[in-house]
Enzyme design. Structure first.
Site, PDB file in Angstrom:
ATOM      1  N   ASP A  25      12.924  -9.246  -1.970  1.00  0.00           N
ATOM      2  CA  ASP A  25      12.336 -10.592  -1.892  1.00  0.00           C
ATOM      3  C   ASP A  25      12.306 -11.268  -3.253  1.00  0.00           C
ATOM      4  OD1 ASP A  25      10.497  -8.553  -2.678  1.00  0.00           O
ATOM      5  OD2 ASP A  25       8.866  -9.997  -2.492  1.00  0.00           O
ATOM      6  N   LYS A 100       8.011 -12.540   1.732  1.00  0.00           N
ATOM      7  CA  LYS A 100       7.115 -12.789   0.586  1.00  0.00           C
ATOM      8  C   LYS A 100       6.487 -14.164   0.804  1.00  0.00           C
ATOM      9  CE  LYS A 100       7.751 -14.156  -4.273  1.00  0.00           C
ATOM     10  NZ  LYS A 100       6.927 -13.254  -5.076  1.00  0.00           N
ATOM     11  N   GLU A 180      -0.847  -6.270  -2.394  1.00  0.00           N
ATOM     12  CA  GLU A 180      -0.215  -5.730  -3.600  1.00  0.00           C
ATOM     13  C   GLU A 180      -0.938  -6.160  -4.881  1.00  0.00           C
ATOM     14  OE1 GLU A 180       3.940  -6.772  -4.129  1.00  0.00           O
ATOM     15  OE2 GLU A 180       4.099  -5.589  -5.948  1.00  0.00           O
ATOM     16  N   LYS A 222      -0.036  -1.795  -1.355  1.00  0.00           N
ATOM     17  CA  LYS A 222       1.123  -1.585  -2.236  1.00  0.00           C
ATOM     18  C   LYS A 222       0.639  -1.561  -3.685  1.00  0.00           C
ATOM     19  CE  LYS A 222       5.634  -3.550  -3.410  1.00  0.00           C
ATOM     20  NZ  LYS A 222       6.869  -4.082  -2.832  1.00  0.00           N
ATOM     21  N   SER A 264       7.702   0.027  -7.636  1.00  0.00           N
ATOM     22  CA  SER A 264       8.256   0.864  -8.715  1.00  0.00           C
ATOM     23  C   SER A 264       7.896   0.292 -10.086  1.00  0.00           C
ATOM     24  CB  SER A 264       9.758   1.073  -8.554  1.00  0.00           C
ATOM     25  OG  SER A 264      10.479  -0.131  -8.577  1.00  0.00           O
ATOM     26  N   GLY A 295      11.618  -2.265  -5.248  1.00  0.00           N
ATOM     27  CA  GLY A 295      12.638  -3.278  -5.486  1.00  0.00           C
ATOM     28  C   GLY A 295      13.667  -2.699  -6.441  1.00  0.00           C
TER      29      GLY A 295
HETATM   30  P1  13P Z   1       9.552  -3.267  -7.985  1.00  0.00           P
HETATM   31  O1  13P Z   1       9.666  -1.994  -7.190  1.00  0.00           O
HETATM   32  O2  13P Z   1      10.815  -3.644  -8.686  1.00  0.00           O
HETATM   33  O3  13P Z   1       8.328  -3.274  -8.853  1.00  0.00           O
HETATM   34  O4  13P Z   1       9.360  -4.429  -6.938  1.00  0.00           O
HETATM   35  C1  13P Z   1       8.490  -4.250  -5.900  1.00  0.00           C
HETATM   36  C2  13P Z   1       7.896  -5.534  -5.518  1.00  0.00           C
HETATM   37  O5  13P Z   1       7.974  -5.935  -4.384  1.00  0.00           O
HETATM   38  C3  13P Z   1       7.166  -6.306  -6.542  1.00  0.00           C
HETATM   39  O6  13P Z   1       6.403  -7.301  -5.940  1.00  0.00           O
END
Ligand code: 13P
Length: 342
Positions: A25, A100, A180, A222, A264, A295
């Site tokens: 996203d 998102k 998140e 998350k 991540s 991501g």
């Molecule tokens: P990353 O795993 O690259 O941190 O991205 C995850 C994500 O959705 C951030 O909002």
């Protein structure tokens, strides 16, 4: 099915053992940055092509339960065949389309170097449209920065409040909210500081979710893992990250939350997988399913193999599937062997 049962079913399906979420996203400005790193111009077409590579990878449905899309991507279609809309393609593979819905993190007025996420204005209308377009879960990212005298309580409270209102709105629209609150790994702080700040943040987030009557069985959390900052001179090892992350979650996350899917956050693909694997292997008594919603850690190899060239499509897809499979294996609680990326 009642709205609550529908939310619970979607949430449970997102965190089934062996499966996790692909975060694809990236907003257009973020995509521009990612594409610049491989010398590709970011355009409607190139973004469409790249997402097509990911979503049509052979066997993606064995490892991925849901994909988070950006507004533009939710409206795009496959490039190789008869132009199937992405939500329809994903559904046909048993993968749940997500969206998102936040509008990004902006400076928090009066609090230098701190941010608050916007996007509550018009959210009800956007959610109703996204539901019609096929989205069944959503994401809202709050950003907490560690630095001198920050985060402040004001910043954590403002972000937790927005997360709770967003989550409540999602559930009323029949959409499962991914909550998140990301404590950034930027800086030089130790793993202990990350632990203190994350613990403080999660506590306030769950207070707000409860205040807004959010159905905890119908959300996915998350969070970041508990890790040393990227420039901290002492980097905690995999075991310490696994143990401290587990302890922090156990202390702050109610047991009726069905699943926790980590971001991540800038970790390498290998480390993100190893941390998840260690947690699942070591702590077998967890009340929630622990999985990934990565991501960068899932996409880095794919992007660098693709480099915008059609002849690299197949190799890029293979690179993606290896990462997805390894993270899928990392959700099990036995020491399953992890494949080496090519
Ligand atoms: P990353 O795993 O690259 O941190 O991205 C995850 C994500 O959705 C951030 O909002």
């Amino acid at each position: 099915m009642s709205n609550s049962n529908q939310l619970k079913e979607i949430a449970n399906n997102l965190v089934l053992k062996g499966k996790g979420i692909l975060a694809a996203d990236e907003s257009n400005p973020t995509c521009k940055k990612r594409f610049e790193s491989i010398g590709v111009e970011s355009s409607f077409e190139s973004r469409n092509e790249y997402r097509d590579i990911l979503f049509t990878s052979d066997g993606i449905e064995n490892f991925i339960s849901g994909v988070i899309l950006f507004d533009e991507t939710l409206r795009q279609s496959t490039t190789c065949d008869k132009k199937t809309p992405f939500p329809e393609l994903l559904n046909s593979k048993g993968i749940i389309p997500g969206i998102k819905v936040d509008k990004g993190a902006n400076n928090l007025e009066g609090f230098p170097n701190e941010k608050a996420t916007s996007g509550l204005d018009g959210l009800d209308e956007r959610l109703a449209e996204y539901y019609k377009l096929g989205a069944r879960f959503a994401k809202w990212r709050a950003v907490i920065t560690i630095g001198d005298d920050i985060p402040t309580d004001a910043c954590i409270q403002a972000n937790a409040h927005s997360l709770a209102r967003y989550a409540s709105k999602c559930q009323q629209a029949g959409i499962v909210p991914i909550v998140e609150p990301e404590v950034l790994m930027d800086g030089t702080h130790t793993i202990e500081t990350c632990n203190n700040v994350t613990s403080r943040t999660l506590k306030i987030v769950f207070e707000q979710l409860s205040m807004y009557n959010v159905l905890l069985e119908g959300i996915i959390l998350k969070p970041n893992m508990i890790i040393s900052a990227i420039n901290c001179p002492v980097q905690a090892d995999i075991e310490k990250v696994a143990d401290m992350t587990y302890a922090c979650l156990k202390e702050n996350v109610p047991e009726n939350v069905p699943g926790i899917a980590f971001l991540s956050g800038g970790q390498s693909g290998d480390l993100a997988t190893s941390h998840l694997k260690k947690m699942n292997e070591t702590h077998k008594d967890m009340p929630w399913n622990l999985t990934f919603s990565y991501g960068r850690a899932l996409q880095h190899d794919t992007l660098n193999t693709w480099k915008g060239k059609n002849e690299n499509r197949k190799a890029a897809q293979e690179a993606f599937i290896i990462r997805a499979k390894n993270n899928s294996l990392a959700t099990f609680d036995s020491g399953i062997q992890i494949l080496e990326p090519k």
